[in-house]
Design an enzyme around this catalytic site. Sequence first.
Site, PDB file in Angstrom:
ATOM      1  N   ARG A 139       0.818  -1.223   0.000  1.00 51.40           N
ATOM      2  CA  ARG A 139       0.000   0.000   0.000  1.00 51.40           C
ATOM      3  C   ARG A 139       0.853   1.274   0.000  1.00 51.40           C
ATOM      4  NH1 ARG A 139      -3.763  -1.997   4.886  1.00 51.40           N
ATOM      5  NH2 ARG A 139      -1.981  -3.394   5.127  1.00 51.40           N
ATOM      6  N   THR A 165       1.183 -13.073   9.758  1.00 48.69           N
ATOM      7  CA  THR A 165       1.965 -12.733  10.952  1.00 48.69           C
ATOM      8  C   THR A 165       2.306 -13.966  11.805  1.00 48.69           C
ATOM      9  OG1 THR A 165      -0.145 -12.153  11.991  1.00 48.69           O
ATOM     10  CG2 THR A 165       1.188 -10.341  11.175  1.00 48.69           C
ATOM     11  N   ASN A 184      -6.613  -4.646  18.762  1.00 50.14           N
ATOM     12  CA  ASN A 184      -5.306  -5.271  18.976  1.00 50.14           C
ATOM     13  C   ASN A 184      -4.224  -4.338  18.445  1.00 50.14           C
ATOM     14  OD1 ASN A 184      -3.059  -6.975  19.009  1.00 50.14           O
ATOM     15  ND2 ASN A 184      -3.642  -7.975  17.073  1.00 50.14           N
ATOM     16  N   TYR A 192      39.948  26.061  -6.035  1.00 50.37           N
ATOM     17  CA  TYR A 192      39.858  24.923  -6.956  1.00 50.37           C
ATOM     18  C   TYR A 192      40.498  25.275  -8.280  1.00 50.37           C
ATOM     19  CZ  TYR A 192      37.487  21.068  -9.413  1.00 50.37           C
ATOM     20  OH  TYR A 192      37.198  19.936 -10.135  1.00 50.37           O
ATOM     21  N   ARG A 250      46.538  44.917  -7.962  1.00 51.78           N
ATOM     22  CA  ARG A 250      45.495  45.304  -8.908  1.00 51.78           C
ATOM     23  C   ARG A 250      46.123  46.305  -9.868  1.00 51.78           C
ATOM     24  NH1 ARG A 250      42.816  48.555  -3.974  1.00 51.78           N
ATOM     25  NH2 ARG A 250      43.881  50.517  -4.266  1.00 51.78           N
TER      26      ARG A 250
HETATM   27  C1  UD1 Z   1      -2.225  -6.663  12.277  1.00 45.41           C
HETATM   28  C2  UD1 Z   1      -3.045  -7.567  13.217  1.00 45.41           C
HETATM   29  C3  UD1 Z   1      -4.264  -6.802  13.719  1.00 45.41           C
HETATM   30  C4  UD1 Z   1      -3.805  -5.547  14.433  1.00 45.41           C
HETATM   31  C5  UD1 Z   1      -2.914  -4.706  13.518  1.00 45.41           C
HETATM   32  C6  UD1 Z   1      -2.284  -3.587  14.309  1.00 45.41           C
HETATM   33  C7  UD1 Z   1      -2.760  -9.882  12.486  1.00 45.41           C
HETATM   34  C8  UD1 Z   1      -3.362 -11.009  11.747  1.00 45.41           C
HETATM   35  N1  UD1 Z   1      -3.460  -8.757  12.511  1.00 45.41           N
HETATM   36  O1  UD1 Z   1      -3.003  -6.356  11.124  1.00 45.41           O
HETATM   37  O2  UD1 Z   1      -5.019  -7.613  14.616  1.00 45.41           O
HETATM   38  O3  UD1 Z   1      -4.938  -4.800  14.864  1.00 45.41           O
HETATM   39  O4  UD1 Z   1      -1.828  -5.482  12.981  1.00 45.41           O
HETATM   40  O5  UD1 Z   1      -1.566  -2.726  13.462  1.00 45.41           O
HETATM   41  O6  UD1 Z   1      -1.676 -10.017  13.030  1.00 45.41           O
HETATM   42  N2  UD1 Z   1       4.345  -9.252   8.537  1.00 45.41           N
HETATM   43  C9  UD1 Z   1       5.334 -10.173   8.313  1.00 45.41           C
HETATM   44  N3  UD1 Z   1       5.062 -11.276   7.539  1.00 45.41           N
HETATM   45  C10 UD1 Z   1       3.840 -11.493   6.995  1.00 45.41           C
HETATM   46  C11 UD1 Z   1       2.832 -10.552   7.243  1.00 45.41           C
HETATM   47  C12 UD1 Z   1       3.103  -9.446   8.016  1.00 45.41           C
HETATM   48  O7  UD1 Z   1       6.471 -10.001   8.778  1.00 45.41           O
HETATM   49  O8  UD1 Z   1       3.673 -12.509   6.332  1.00 45.41           O
HETATM   50  C13 UD1 Z   1       4.664  -8.062   9.351  1.00 45.41           C
HETATM   51  C14 UD1 Z   1       4.489  -6.768   8.571  1.00 45.41           C
HETATM   52  O9  UD1 Z   1       5.737  -6.375   8.003  1.00 45.41           O
HETATM   53  C15 UD1 Z   1       4.031  -5.770   9.626  1.00 45.41           C
HETATM   54  C16 UD1 Z   1       3.345  -6.656  10.673  1.00 45.41           C
HETATM   55  O10 UD1 Z   1       3.761  -7.978  10.422  1.00 45.41           O
HETATM   56  O11 UD1 Z   1       5.112  -5.106  10.214  1.00 45.41           O
HETATM   57  C17 UD1 Z   1       1.829  -6.532  10.604  1.00 45.41           C
HETATM   58  O12 UD1 Z   1       1.370  -6.963   9.350  1.00 45.41           O
HETATM   59  P1  UD1 Z   1       0.195  -6.236   8.576  1.00 45.41           P
HETATM   60  O13 UD1 Z   1      -0.074  -6.984   7.315  1.00 45.41           O
HETATM   61  O14 UD1 Z   1       0.458  -4.787   8.482  1.00 45.41           O
HETATM   62  O15 UD1 Z   1      -1.033  -6.531   9.581  1.00 45.41           O
HETATM   63  P2  UD1 Z   1      -2.371  -5.695   9.760  1.00 45.41           P
HETATM   64  O16 UD1 Z   1      -3.279  -6.019   8.653  1.00 45.41           O
HETATM   65  O17 UD1 Z   1      -2.026  -4.281   9.990  1.00 45.41           O
HETATM   66 CA    CA Z   2      -0.131  -2.948   9.714  1.00 45.55          CA
END
Ligand code: UD1
Ligand code: CA
Length: 465
Positions: free
Chosen positions: A16, A80, A169, A386, A439
Site C-alpha cells: 500500500r 503474521t 489489537n 579549486y 590590482r
Molecule cells: C495486524 C493484526 C491486527 C492488528 C494490527 C495492528 C494480524 C493477523 N493482525 O493487522 O489484529 O490490529 O496489525 O496494526 O496479526 N508481517 C510479516 N510477515 C507477513 C505478514 C506481516 O512479517 O507474512 C509483518 C508486517 O511487516 C508488519 C506486521 O507484520 O510489520 C503486521 O502486518 P500487517 O499486514 O500490516 O497486519 P495488519 O493487517 O495491519
Molecule cells: Ca499494519
Amino acid sequence: MEHFTAVILAAGEGTRMKSDIPKVLHKVCGVPILAHVIRAAQQAGADKIVIVVGKNAEKIKEIFAEDNIEFVMQEEQKGTGHALMQAQNAACESSHFVVLYGDMPMVTADSIERMARFHREQKAAATVMTAKVSDPTGYGRIIREGMQILSIREHKDATLEEKAINEINAGFYCFDTPLVFSALSKVENKNRQGEYYLTDVVEILNRESKKVVAFELKDPDELHGINDRRQLAQAQKLMQKRIIEGLMEEGVTFINPDTCMVNCEVKIGRDTIIYPGVMLEGSTRIGENCTIIGQSRIKDTIVGDFCEIISSQIDECILEKGVKIGPYSNLRPGCNLSCNVKVGDFVELKNTKVGEGTKIPHLSYVGDGVLGKHINIGAGVIFVNYDGYKKHQTIVKDNAFIGCNSNLIAPVTVKAGSYVAAGSTITKEVPEDSLAIARARQENKVGWAEKRRNIIEGGTKSDGK
Ligand code: UD1
Ligand code: CA
C-alpha cells in the site's frame, strides 16, 4: 528493568506504500520506522532483538547491522503467525518474549516495559496490548470475558456485531515461549486472506485453558500504524508533536511548534527560542540561550550557547559560543567556527576553520580556509580554492584585513596583521604586518570627459539642426 527477547515482524511487502523502498525503512522524524520500534524495545530492556525480514532483507540488514540484532528470513509472506514461526529458534532461549510489529513506530519503551512486567506478574500464557479507539476500522477486535481475551477477530473476518467493538489489537504481545510456539503450530489459514494469523493463537490458548490477558493502553496515539503514505504523514505529525512537547518540557521555546521540523535525535538547551519554520535534523545539538530564526535548516551540527542563526543552512559544522550566522548563508560540511565569529548575509563557507571574533559579514565564498582570530573579510572576497583538478588551502593569520572584492588564489598565506587592498588578486604569500596591493594601477586622464563631450555634442550641433 525487565529483560527479554523482542521479535519484530517486518517481512510484509508494504504494497500500500507503492514504493521501491521497504515500508519499514521510510522515515518518521528523520529515522526509519523500524528504528523507532527497535529503540523502544531496547530502551524497554530487550537484550536481544530478532527481526523477521522478507524480500527486502538486504536493504534492512545493511541499515541495522548491530551486534544484538539477529535477522531471520520469511521467504514467503504467509501472515503474521507464519512470520513469528520463523523466529522460533532465535527466540527459544528465554522463557517469555515480546512481539512487536515493525510498522508501528509510535510505541514507547515505557508501554513495552509495563506490558512485559504485567505479563510476568499475571503469569499469563499471552498478554495482548489493546486500546479503545474511536475508529477501529482495519484493526483486529478484542473479544473478551472480563480479564480473559477469548479471541481476536480481524476486521475482514468480523461479523457486524464484532465490528462494533472498539477495543483493538495493537500488534504488541508478550508470550510464554513454549506455549506460543506450540499454539502456532496449530494455526490454520482458513480466513478471508488465506493467511496464518498470529492473532489466532489466542483462541487456541483458550481451548487449552491458558490465561490470555489484555494490557490496555491509555494513549491510542501509540497504536498508530503505517500502511500507506497518509498514515506515514500522520505518524510524522504525531511524532513531531511528541518530540517538540518533550523539548518544551525541558525549557525550550517554540513560537509556532506546528511549523517546525525537529528530528528525534536533536537536543536543544534551555531558554533557546525556535522561531517558525526552523528545521533541525540528524544529530544536531543546540546549546542554551540560542535564537534560531526563519527558514533555517541545521543538520548534524553542534551549536554552542548564545548563538543566533537567521534563515541559513548549516550542515555538519561546529559553532562555538556566541556565533552569529545569516541571514541567508550556507555553511557546508567541515566548518568549525570559534567563539563570537560572525558570518553575515550571502556567505558560503566550506571546510573552513575560523578563529575567535573573526567576521565574514557579506557576500563571500570561503572554501578550504584556515582563518585566525579577529580577521575582517570584506564584502565579496573569494577564496579561489579549486584549479579544476584539486582543492587547495588558504591560510589567513590573526588580525589580517582582507579588502573587498579580493581573490585569494590558493594555496596562499596572508600572514598576521597584514592588509590586502580591495580588489586585489593575491597569488603570493603576504608577509606579516604588510600591505599587499595586487590590482592594476589607476591612471587619471584629466579633462578627457570634457573633451569628448565637446567633440560629440559640438559635432551634433554643427549638423545644422
Ligand atoms: C495486524 C493484526 C491486527 C492488528 C494490527 C495492528 C494480524 C493477523 N493482525 O493487522 O489484529 O490490529 O496489525 O496494526 O496479526 N508481517 C510479516 N510477515 C507477513 C505478514 C506481516 O512479517 O507474512 C509483518 C508486517 O511487516 C508488519 C506486521 O507484520 O510489520 C503486521 O502486518 P500487517 O499486514 O500490516 O497486519 P495488519 O493487517 O495491519
Ligand atoms: Ca499494519
